[in-house]
Design a protein around this motif. Sequence first.
Motif, mmCIF file in Angstrom:
data_model
loop_
_atom_site.group_PDB
_atom_site.id
_atom_site.type_symbol
_atom_site.label_atom_id
_atom_site.label_comp_id
_atom_site.label_asym_id
_atom_site.label_seq_id
_atom_site.Cartn_x
_atom_site.Cartn_y
_atom_site.Cartn_z
ATOM 1 N N TYR A 170 0.783 -1.232 0.000
ATOM 2 C CA TYR A 170 0.000 0.000 0.000
ATOM 3 C C TYR A 170 0.820 1.289 0.000
ATOM 4 C CZ TYR A 170 -3.893 -3.092 0.984
ATOM 5 O OH TYR A 170 -4.843 -4.091 0.912
ATOM 6 N N CYS A 171 2.139 1.208 0.058
ATOM 7 C CA CYS A 171 2.940 2.433 0.040
ATOM 8 C C CYS A 171 2.664 3.202 -1.258
ATOM 9 C CB CYS A 171 4.427 2.102 0.159
ATOM 10 S SG CYS A 171 5.474 3.564 0.260
ATOM 11 N N PRO A 172 2.274 4.466 -1.172
ATOM 12 C CA PRO A 172 1.837 5.196 -2.373
ATOM 13 C C PRO A 172 2.963 5.851 -3.166
ATOM 14 C CG PRO A 172 1.495 6.567 -0.447
ATOM 15 C CD PRO A 172 2.042 5.253 0.058
ATOM 16 N N THR A 173 4.193 5.723 -2.694
ATOM 17 C CA THR A 173 5.310 6.366 -3.386
ATOM 18 C C THR A 173 6.562 5.535 -3.168
ATOM 19 O OG1 THR A 173 6.455 8.475 -3.728
ATOM 20 C CG2 THR A 173 5.919 7.884 -1.452
ATOM 21 N N ILE A 174 7.718 6.078 -3.505
ATOM 22 C CA ILE A 174 8.964 5.334 -3.388
ATOM 23 C C ILE A 174 9.225 4.947 -1.932
ATOM 24 C CG2 ILE A 174 10.301 7.484 -3.290
ATOM 25 C CD1 ILE A 174 12.546 5.986 -4.747
ATOM 26 N N LEU A 175 9.581 3.689 -1.722
ATOM 27 C CA LEU A 175 9.858 3.153 -0.399
ATOM 28 C C LEU A 175 11.362 2.976 -0.246
ATOM 29 C CD1 LEU A 175 8.764 1.952 2.275
ATOM 30 C CD2 LEU A 175 8.704 -0.275 1.128
ATOM 31 N N LEU A 176 11.940 3.616 0.763
ATOM 32 C CA LEU A 176 13.373 3.524 1.036
ATOM 33 C C LEU A 176 13.588 2.556 2.190
ATOM 34 C CD1 LEU A 176 12.670 6.542 -0.026
ATOM 35 C CD2 LEU A 176 14.955 7.076 0.761
ATOM 36 N N ALA A 177 14.568 1.679 2.059
ATOM 37 C CA ALA A 177 14.780 0.663 3.076
ATOM 38 C C ALA A 177 16.202 0.680 3.611
ATOM 39 C CB ALA A 177 14.459 -0.720 2.511
ATOM 40 N N HIS A 178 16.298 0.701 4.935
ATOM 41 C CA HIS A 178 17.556 0.404 5.636
ATOM 42 C C HIS A 178 17.501 -1.076 5.967
ATOM 43 C CE1 HIS A 178 20.633 1.397 8.989
ATOM 44 N NE2 HIS A 178 20.528 0.084 8.906
ATOM 45 N N CYS A 179 18.430 -1.847 5.416
ATOM 46 C CA CYS A 179 18.334 -3.308 5.486
ATOM 47 C C CYS A 179 19.464 -3.915 6.311
ATOM 48 C CB CYS A 179 18.347 -3.902 4.076
ATOM 49 S SG CYS A 179 16.912 -3.459 3.084
ATOM 50 N N GLU A 180 19.118 -4.355 7.528
ATOM 51 C CA GLU A 180 19.998 -5.180 8.348
ATOM 52 C C GLU A 180 19.115 -6.114 9.168
ATOM 53 O OE1 GLU A 180 23.965 -3.194 9.737
ATOM 54 O OE2 GLU A 180 22.344 -1.746 10.087
ATOM 55 N N HIS A 181 19.573 -7.336 9.401
ATOM 56 C CA HIS A 181 18.796 -8.362 10.091
ATOM 57 C C HIS A 181 19.152 -8.348 11.573
ATOM 58 C CE1 HIS A 181 17.845 -12.695 11.129
ATOM 59 N NE2 HIS A 181 16.710 -12.261 10.628
ATOM 60 N N THR A 182 18.256 -7.823 12.388
ATOM 61 C CA THR A 182 18.529 -7.607 13.801
ATOM 62 C C THR A 182 18.895 -8.886 14.559
ATOM 63 O OG1 THR A 182 17.173 -5.620 13.884
ATOM 64 C CG2 THR A 182 17.558 -6.745 15.958
ATOM 65 N N PRO A 183 18.178 -10.003 14.414
ATOM 66 C CA PRO A 183 18.575 -11.208 15.175
ATOM 67 C C PRO A 183 20.014 -11.641 14.912
ATOM 68 C CG PRO A 183 16.362 -11.469 14.282
ATOM 69 C CD PRO A 183 16.913 -10.217 13.679
ATOM 70 N N SER A 184 20.463 -11.525 13.668
ATOM 71 C CA SER A 184 21.852 -11.871 13.354
ATOM 72 C C SER A 184 22.828 -10.936 14.073
ATOM 73 C CB SER A 184 22.093 -11.792 11.847
ATOM 74 O OG SER A 184 21.274 -12.688 11.143
ATOM 75 N N ILE A 185 22.518 -9.661 14.064
ATOM 76 C CA ILE A 185 23.382 -8.671 14.700
ATOM 77 C C ILE A 185 23.464 -8.916 16.201
ATOM 78 C CG2 ILE A 185 23.600 -6.207 15.241
ATOM 79 C CD1 ILE A 185 22.241 -5.699 12.475
ATOM 80 N N LEU A 186 22.330 -9.158 16.832
ATOM 81 C CA LEU A 186 22.307 -9.385 18.279
ATOM 82 C C LEU A 186 23.078 -10.649 18.655
ATOM 83 C CD1 LEU A 186 18.616 -8.391 19.089
ATOM 84 C CD2 LEU A 186 20.702 -7.039 19.446
ATOM 85 N N ALA A 187 22.952 -11.685 17.849
ATOM 86 C CA ALA A 187 23.691 -12.919 18.126
ATOM 87 C C ALA A 187 25.195 -12.687 18.007
ATOM 88 C CB ALA A 187 23.239 -14.013 17.157
ATOM 89 N N ASN A 188 25.607 -11.955 16.981
ATOM 90 C CA ASN A 188 27.031 -11.651 16.817
ATOM 91 C C ASN A 188 27.558 -10.803 17.969
ATOM 92 O OD1 ASN A 188 27.103 -13.001 14.359
ATOM 93 N ND2 ASN A 188 26.769 -11.152 13.147
ATOM 94 N N GLU A 189 26.785 -9.817 18.367
ATOM 95 C CA GLU A 189 27.238 -8.942 19.446
ATOM 96 C C GLU A 189 27.370 -9.707 20.762
ATOM 97 O OE1 GLU A 189 26.171 -4.651 21.539
ATOM 98 O OE2 GLU A 189 25.147 -5.256 19.702
ATOM 99 N N THR A 190 26.468 -10.633 21.007
ATOM 100 C CA THR A 190 26.550 -11.450 22.228
ATOM 101 C C THR A 190 27.871 -12.211 22.296
ATOM 102 O OG1 THR A 190 24.147 -11.682 22.360
ATOM 103 C CG2 THR A 190 25.480 -13.344 23.499
#
Length: 445
Positions: A170-190
């Motif tokens: 339903y986004c009516p115009t250009i959709l900009l995405a910041h793409c990073e997978h949080t579960p992967s990041i949290l596991a790495n940081e742990t």
Amino acid sequence: MADLLIRNARLVNEGREFEADLLVARGRIDKIAASIEGVRAKVEIDAQGQWLVPGMIDDQVHFREPGAEHKGNIASESRAAVAGGITSFMDMPNTDPPTLTTAALADKKRRAAASSQANYGFHFGVSRDNLDTIAALDPREVAGVKVFMGASTGNMLVDDPQVLERLFIYCPTILLAHCEHTPSILANETLWRERHGEFIPAAAHPLIRDADACYRSSSLAVDMARRFGTRLHVLHLTTARELALFAPGPVHNKHITAEVCVHHLLFDDSDYAQLGHLIKCNPAIKTRADRDALRQALAGDVIDVIGTDHAPHTLEEKRRVYGRAPSGLPLVQHALPAALELVGEGVLSLTQVVDKTSHAVARLFAIRERGFLREGYWADLALVERLAQPRQVADDPILARCGWTPFQHRHLRHVVRTTVVSGQLAWHQGQVQPRCQGLPLMFDR
């Protein structure tokens, strides 16, 4: 009497370089000709063969207003921007309050109208509970809609599959995405915390926010855009692996596009040893191989635009331990000269840099009458000199409120001598011109 006459310039526009004069009247480019005679102007500049290019249009900045004005505000950061050859910017929604309502959007526009020295537009934010507002947006009122698909941004983190599906539909115009997978990041940081506690080294940042975390999120975004026909723009690519998700070709023929930022083109993971948290950003600066792949993808039109993701923090904040040192770099003041380093290194041609910083951005966001040196278009201009000897950035007074730059140890081959915003001198002879007032960007959608 005309407003401005620039003589003896070397214009760079739409794939060409040519000698010409350029006349500005009533804020717009009135005439481009080999020689303009018999005309008086309030200001005349002899360019002496310097490059005259359309000003950079930065599709991604964080000017921190409202809510974090100790880091920067629209006035201070737009001053830095025009010094760097940026004539227009599009500000991100993760302010305080975030731009999740039409009232918050209107407030930002009012602030910019009062204080911005560059032309301005604003992206609208996505949360888990404002999809009805987004679906009802007038596409001409926003630069784009920004979704954080796995970045630590409070209620603006959107990782629920059902919410994302509704957004992409339903986004009516250009959709900009910041793409990073949080579960992967949290596991790495742990894992890193188990070894180092609070004292995780800065060089671990690209290993915590690694290539897999980026790819898992960006591939999901691209897949959803293909399934639902969403006009998608993936921000700040950082890895070679992600490039396979995007196709080469001119930006106006694409439904899915990508951006790379200047710091990901100039720095790599070897720079953490010297700069530490000063280059900590999300997504992280990664390997030399990733950097080189991004450069090649830019040259091959796989990546479409160059932005900054300007995100200032104070030095005190940056000196904290890893978990408390914020991510983000101040970049706008040296944006265009930094991008032009790719010309000096033989990575891109001058016309390619102009395309990636101006033409392609204007086309991608459907910005009205900006981004080109064309008669009748708004006069958004940068006069750039290629220096006989590279200059040391440390010698520059820093205009961003935070007072520092990650380029402080670098030498740059180019300098912006003059910036013109909507026909007004904004930066000239090493000084910000205080009477310049940017205008709102208009979108033909």
